[in-house]
Scaffold this active site. Structure first.
Site, PDB file in Angstrom:
ATOM      1  N   LYS A  91      -4.387  -8.322  -8.478  1.00 27.32           N
ATOM      2  CA  LYS A  91      -4.076  -6.889  -8.584  1.00 27.32           C
ATOM      3  C   LYS A  91      -4.711  -6.395  -9.882  1.00 27.32           C
ATOM      4  CE  LYS A  91      -0.546  -3.395  -8.000  1.00 27.32           C
ATOM      5  NZ  LYS A  91      -1.036  -2.460  -9.019  1.00 27.32           N
ATOM      6  N   CYS A 146       2.653  -9.316 -55.207  1.00 29.18           N
ATOM      7  CA  CYS A 146       2.877 -10.293 -54.138  1.00 29.18           C
ATOM      8  C   CYS A 146       4.377 -10.507 -53.925  1.00 29.18           C
ATOM      9  CB  CYS A 146       2.204 -11.604 -54.521  1.00 29.18           C
ATOM     10  SG  CYS A 146       2.618 -12.960 -53.429  1.00 29.18           S
ATOM     11  N   LYS A 197      -1.960  -9.053   1.631  1.00 29.20           N
ATOM     12  CA  LYS A 197      -2.175  -8.142   2.764  1.00 29.20           C
ATOM     13  C   LYS A 197      -2.215  -8.977   4.036  1.00 29.20           C
ATOM     14  CE  LYS A 197      -5.129  -5.350  -0.193  1.00 29.20           C
ATOM     15  NZ  LYS A 197      -6.506  -5.069  -0.614  1.00 29.20           N
TER      16      LYS A 197
HETATM   17  S1  IVH Z   1      -4.849  -2.258  -1.829  1.00 32.16           S
HETATM   18  C1  IVH Z   1      -2.817   0.619   1.018  1.00 32.16           C
HETATM   19  N1  IVH Z   1      -5.701  -4.182  -3.392  1.00 32.16           N
HETATM   20  O1  IVH Z   1      -2.843  -1.004  -6.925  1.00 32.16           O
HETATM   21  C2  IVH Z   1      -3.038  -0.288  -0.086  1.00 32.16           C
HETATM   22  N2  IVH Z   1      -4.805  -2.239  -4.370  1.00 32.16           N
HETATM   23  O2  IVH Z   1      -0.143   0.091  -6.352  1.00 32.16           O
HETATM   24  C3  IVH Z   1      -4.115   0.145  -0.974  1.00 32.16           C
HETATM   25  N3  IVH Z   1      -4.838  -2.289  -6.830  1.00 32.16           N
HETATM   26  O3  IVH Z   1      -3.772   2.244  -6.060  1.00 32.16           O
HETATM   27  C4  IVH Z   1      -4.264  -0.664  -2.162  1.00 32.16           C
HETATM   28  N4  IVH Z   1      -5.769  -4.255  -7.044  1.00 32.16           N
HETATM   29  O4  IVH Z   1      -5.321   0.965  -7.574  1.00 32.16           O
HETATM   30  C5  IVH Z   1      -5.145  -2.962  -3.324  1.00 32.16           C
HETATM   31  N5  IVH Z   1      -6.504  -5.953  -4.675  1.00 32.16           N
HETATM   32  C6  IVH Z   1      -5.961  -4.733  -4.590  1.00 32.16           C
HETATM   33  C7  IVH Z   1      -5.639  -4.012  -5.726  1.00 32.16           C
HETATM   34  C8  IVH Z   1      -5.046  -2.763  -5.583  1.00 32.16           C
HETATM   35  C9  IVH Z   1      -5.291  -3.214  -7.690  1.00 32.16           C
HETATM   36  C10 IVH Z   1      -4.204  -1.022  -7.222  1.00 32.16           C
HETATM   37  C11 IVH Z   1      -4.807   0.173  -6.548  1.00 32.16           C
HETATM   38  C12 IVH Z   1      -3.682   0.879  -5.904  1.00 32.16           C
HETATM   39  C13 IVH Z   1      -2.486   0.325  -6.599  1.00 32.16           C
HETATM   40  C14 IVH Z   1      -1.317   0.322  -5.660  1.00 32.16           C
END
Ligand code: IVH
Length: 678
Positions: free
Chosen positions: A118, A412, A294
């Site tokens: 993430k 000091c 996912k």
């Molecule tokens: S998928 C419908 N994959 O996290 C899902 N988001 O809290 C769409 N983000 O706005 C997001 N890494 O900016 C996805 N590997 C990742 C991600 C990611 C960071 C962020 C993204 C999103 C936020 C959601």
């Protein structure tokens, strides 16, 4: 009952107002005022209350939409497919519940997931028409974002044209713009050098760089991009079966895809991915705040669908926060082994990065000034990996009226010697040297080292014990040691105690250069110590000389000269030297290089002379020679750097210039007196 509902309603309302305010700070202004974890807490509290009292949910609740409205200055772009958010999970049980729900809907025993880092950056959508990058937008409120096409074009990681055999009518690539940790550090260093504002973390730096109205500024910042999905599309080649195939496809179109993405199966697969990425986290080139799971099969994703602001087929599994809010109770000063003074914030204990933190470094006074940290302030504390916790920024809006500005102490805190700051350094230093307990161990070790006094057998462990037991406070105490004091130390047999005493005794016969080097004067290494001994010939001269005179010695510049003068100006250092000499340390005195010595110690030393007119008593060449012999310099031009202008008969324009610049004038008699007085 009715009163209770009324109270809950008010609570919900004030949570919404607060969340909205933070949304605005975070999404619209790129200037979050609280750490993400604090924001998450508010959000979860609101979600809980709304779950318990669904009749109180309103369409304008922050739980029902994403972020805040975009800034007015950028033009707007409507997203054909909404850019949604993810639900967050913090503990394994949340993931178990997520997986259970997914299996229930899909009627499956074990589900295949795509697991991804993430990224902690800024979500963007990139629109390609017939293979050409046409427009790029921020997420905005999820439905309407800001047009940042020009800025995105400056990012090298984003293809401007897709590989030639791929020009689908439409493809929107979704992903995250971020700044690599190394680039962030380099940017902040540059900002400091240019006297510009520094960024609290790579995410803020990326956001600040991306949302510049002037894209030439964006171009100077090194930004990265990672793709993680697609938005609107009309592309027959786009795989529609699995998320993992979508990622492969995006990689084949030259979009960066993190190499850490992986397909995994079931709960076990999810949790071991979480563990594995968690342990790699600090070595990854970019910041992440968790991982994302996912459901891999696209059809299954569609079956699961969405609930209000987030998909039911995906979830973010967050890592423990690396930032937290707390209060600065005090600012203390620690003295390091080289005398460097480091300001340290004493904090209200706070749990961050997996440990309870009570102290955080403030680095140096410039950092305190730049971040404007005051005693009593509420601050963001950061602890990333094993790194020393630091105060990242101040929540100015929470500042108390009685918050106190911190000043570096003039003495000091350990030994009360003067504190100085050298022109070339960011740090303040204690001048206590040999006297300061904080520096003692280091100083004694250096004193005894092979190239200094060469006391065999006096190693780190032993010095540590001697200082901790207060048997030795300064190098002079080494020469007062008796057998019984030594033999009392741990693991010290009578024989080795005897050997040490003998080695100490032997070290008394030394050379002046070794002795000077052993004193551990800042910036005085072995070569400088040798030069000082050679040119001055005696310790008394070294102790009496001023910094201008010192600079007459080859290779001694203003910084070294100042270090030497500061060292001998300290009463404590003088006392230790006195004791060392009294203990019988000796070396063969020699006269130094006397002709040079005259030049160094004379009052003319380092002074710049200009001659004008004719001298009756001596020729010009002779006068020049005399001045040079006494360490002065002769220049042909009068400037601000000139110390004296010697005025003979029929002076030229140099005389007028000297008067203009108010430079000291010497007539021939005065000049002769100056030469003779020496
Ligand atoms: S998928 C419908 N994959 O996290 C899902 N988001 O809290 C769409 N983000 O706005 C997001 N890494 O900016 C996805 N590997 C990742 C991600 C990611 C960071 C962020 C993204 C999103 C936020 C959601």
């Amino acid at each position: 009952m009715c009163a209770e509902i009324e109270q809950i309603k008010q609570q919900i309302q004030s949570l919404r107002i607060e969340i909205e305010r933070h949304n605005h700070q975070y999404y619209a202004l790129d200037d979050p005022v609280i750490p993400d974890m604090e924001y998450d807490k508010l959000f979860i509290r609101l979600q809980q209350l709304e779950q318990e009292y669904p009749q109180l949910i309103t369409i304008d609740s922050p739980t029902q939409r994403i972020g805040a409205s975009p800034l007015k200055q950028f033009s707007q772009i409507a997203h054909g497919v909404a850019m949604l958010s993810l639900n967050n999970a913090f503990v394994d049980e949340d993931i178990q519940a997520f997986d259970r729900r997914v299996r229930e809907v899909l009627l499956s025993n074990s589900v295949e997931y795509m697991a991804e880092p993430k990224f902690d950056g800024i979500a963007v959508s990139l629109r390609y028409e017939k293979g050409i990058f046409k427009a790029g937008a921020t997420r905005g409120d999820g439905y309407i974002g800001e047009d940042i096409t020009l800025n995105l074009r400056t990012i090298h990681a984003i293809p401007l044209i897709l590989p030639h055999d791929h020009s689908p009518p439409l493809l929107e690539v979704r992903g995250e713009v971020l700044m690599l940790k190394a680039d962030f550090l380099a940017l902040n260093e540059r900002q400091v050098r240019m006297d510009e504002k520094t960024f609290a973390n790579p995410r803020n730096a990326a956001a600040g760089s991306l949302r510049q109205l002037d894209s030439t500024i964006t171009a100077t910042r090194r930004l990265a991009f990672f793709a993680y999905g697609v938005g609107e599309f009309d592309d027959p080649s786009l795989p529609r079966d699995k998320q993992s195939h979508v990622m492969d496809y995006l990689a084949s179109l030259h979009f960066p895809v993190a190499k850490e993405v992986k397909t995994v199966s079931g709960m076990e697969g999810l949790l071991s991915y979480y563990q594995s990425i968690g342990s790699q986290r600090k070595n990854l080139p970019y910041d992440i705040d968790g991982v994302v799971y996912k459901v891999n099969a696209v059809l299954d994703q569609e079956k699961l669908g969405y609930v209000s602001r987030a998909p039911r087929f995906a979830i973010a599994h967050k890592f423990p926060a690396q930032e937290a809010l707390t209060q600065v109770i005090d600012i203390a000063v620690q003295v390091g082994r080289t005398g460097a003074l480091t300001p340290v914030a004493r904090l209200q204990p706070v749990f961050v990065g997996g440990v309870t933190v009570t102290n955080a470094t403030l680095h140096n006074i410039d950092e305190i000034t730049r971040k404007d940290v005051r005693i009593g302030d509420t601050v963001v504390v950061r602890r990333a990996g094993d790194v020393i916790p630091e105060v990242a920024s101040v929540i100015i809006e929470k500042r108390l009226q009685q918050a106190q500005v911190f000043h570096m102490p003039s003495h000091c805190p350990v030994c009360h010697s003067h504190v100085v700051r050298y022109a070339d350094e960011a740090v303040f230093r204690c001048t206590g040297g040999l006297f300061c307990p904080a520096q003692r161990k280091q100083a004694i070790l250096h004193f005894a080292s092979r190239r200094a006094m060469d006391i065999e057998g006096l190693g780190e462990k032993l010095v540590e014990q001697m200082v901790d037991h207060a048997i030795v406070r300064t190098p002079a105490d080494l020469y007062k040691l008796g057998l019984s004091a030594l033999a009392n130390l741990q693991r010290m047999a009578q024989k080795s105690a005897n050997n040490i005493l003998q080695a100490i005794e032997k070290s008394k016969r030394t050379t002046l250069s070794r002795f000077i080097y052993a004193l551990g004067i800042r910036n005085v290494g072995e070569t400088t110590a040798k030069d000082l001994a050679k040119y001055l010939g005696s310790l008394d001269r070294l102790m009496a000389i001023n910094d201008v005179q010192l600079q007459q010695i080859p290779d001694v510049g203003p910084i070294v000269a100042q270090s030497i003068v500061n060292f001998f100006a300290e009463q404590h250092n003088q006392e230790v030297i006195e004791q060392l000499r009294a203990s019988g340390i000796h070396w063969e005195e020699h006269e130094g290089q006397s002709s040079q010595l005259d030049a160094i110690t004379s009052p003319l030393s380092g002074k710049v002379f200009v001659l004008t007119g004719t001298l009756s008593g001596m020729g010009r060449e002779q006068a020049k020679e005399k001045i040079a012999m006494l360490g002065g310099k002769v220049s042909s031009q009068v400037s601000k750097k000139t110390d004296y202008v010697v005025v003979g008969i029929d002076p030229g324009s140099k005389y007028d210039k000297a008067v203009d610049l108010a430079i000291a004038l010497l007539n021939e008699d005065e000049f002769m007196a100056l030469l003779q007085n020496h």
